[in-house]
Design an enzyme around this catalytic site. Structure first.
Site, PDB file in Angstrom:
ATOM      1  N   LYS A 144      61.013  39.364  41.551  1.00  0.00           N
ATOM      2  CA  LYS A 144      59.597  39.150  43.014  1.00  0.00           C
ATOM      3  C   LYS A 144      59.999  38.440  43.944  1.00  0.00           C
ATOM      4  O   LYS A 144      59.325  39.692  45.135  1.00  0.00           O
ATOM      5  CB  LYS A 144      59.233  38.272  42.447  1.00  0.00           C
ATOM      6  CG  LYS A 144      57.181  37.841  43.171  1.00  0.00           C
ATOM      7  CD  LYS A 144      56.430  36.567  42.781  1.00  0.00           C
ATOM      8  CE  LYS A 144      56.867  35.632  42.244  1.00  0.00           C
ATOM      9  NZ  LYS A 144      55.558  34.760  42.839  1.00  0.00           N
ATOM     10  N   ASP A 162      52.778  39.345  41.222  1.00  0.00           N
ATOM     11  CA  ASP A 162      52.648  37.435  41.275  1.00  0.00           C
ATOM     12  C   ASP A 162      51.046  37.540  40.843  1.00  0.00           C
ATOM     13  O   ASP A 162      51.109  38.791  39.233  1.00  0.00           O
ATOM     14  CB  ASP A 162      52.968  37.001  42.972  1.00  0.00           C
ATOM     15  CG  ASP A 162      51.092  37.942  43.260  1.00  0.00           C
ATOM     16  OD1 ASP A 162      50.275  38.607  42.569  1.00  0.00           O
ATOM     17  OD2 ASP A 162      50.651  37.161  44.099  1.00  0.00           O
TER      18      ASP A 162
END
Length: 242
Positions: A144, A162
């Site tokens: 991420k 997320d």
């Protein structure tokens, strides 16, 4: 005569597991969704404050399980003092901690940020690499974080999923998936190329401020009529875009 076991009542977990996913948005609806996001916010970006790829990398690393507001407060103190790998490495872990002590998990994050700075100096000449594998090899950097840096610092059409994006993608029917990697892959396949670079930011902001976890603000949602979420919060819909 053998006893027959009573059929257990369905609990919350059972109901959730058996719940039917909302139907996916059609391609024309996906196009319309992002056209509306763009009309409302033509140039979205992260709410983390940064001026260089390295500052962004540090800020995103610090933002795990922390708010952007909290990270910005810390980096406003830190970056005027140390905002390069060499300066952070010179601070060391104990020197870095006072600047980020208001952020959750700051002990672990301080160790990772200093080790990251040292590795950038040793392996990349003090520069942030524009390469996923090299980014993910840095201490404290996962997929991420690498996606955020590649997208926001280097303009790559990546999708950093997320909790906000995961929720929006599943709730609306945009790109359903059981885990973040499935949702990432589905978004990369689903989002039209023209919107892909900015989609990450639009979806985060939408999840953070409108499609919130506990009580989504459906009456003020610009894509309410497209969204497949069956339990919309009541209220008068927002007027359509002009």
């Amino acid at each position: 005569m053998s006893a027959t076991k009573a059929k257990p009542k369905a609990g919350k977990a059972t109901r959730r597991a058996g719940a039917r996913r909302p139907p996916r948005l059609a391609p024309a609806e996906v196009e319309e969704m992002f056209a509306r996001f763009k009309a409302l916010n033509p140039k979205p970006t992260t709410e983390l404050e940064f001026r260089t790829p390295y500052e962004l990398l540090v800020a995103v690393t610090l933002s795990a399980q922390a708010t952007d507001v909290g990270v910005n407060k810390a980096t406003r103190r830190l970056f005027p003092v140390a905002n390069t790998p060499r300066q952070i490495a010179a601070l060391g872990v104990e020197g870095l901690k006072p600047y980020i002590s208001t952020i959750g998990l700051y002990n672990t994050k301080a160790a990772n940020v200093v080790a990251m700075a040292q590795q950038l100096i040793e392996k990349h000449g003090g520069e942030v690499p524009r390469d996923r594998a090299a980014l993910e090899a840095l201490p404290g950097v996962g997929r991420k974080t690498a996606n955020v840096v590649l997208n926001t610092a280097f303009g790559e059409p990546t999708m950093a999923v997320d909790t906000h994006i995961f929720r929006v993608a599943n709730r609306t029917g945009l790109a359903p998936g059981k885990n973040v990697r499935q949702v990432e892959d589905e978004l990369l396949r689903t989002v039209p190329q023209a919107y892909l670079h900015d989609a990450h930011h639009w979806l985060i902001l939408h999840g953070r401020y409108v499609c919130k976890a506990r009580r989504p603000d459906c009456p003020h949602c610009p894509v309410r009529d497209l969204c497949r979420y069956p339990d919309k919060t009541p209220g008068e819909p927002a007027p359509p875009l002009a």
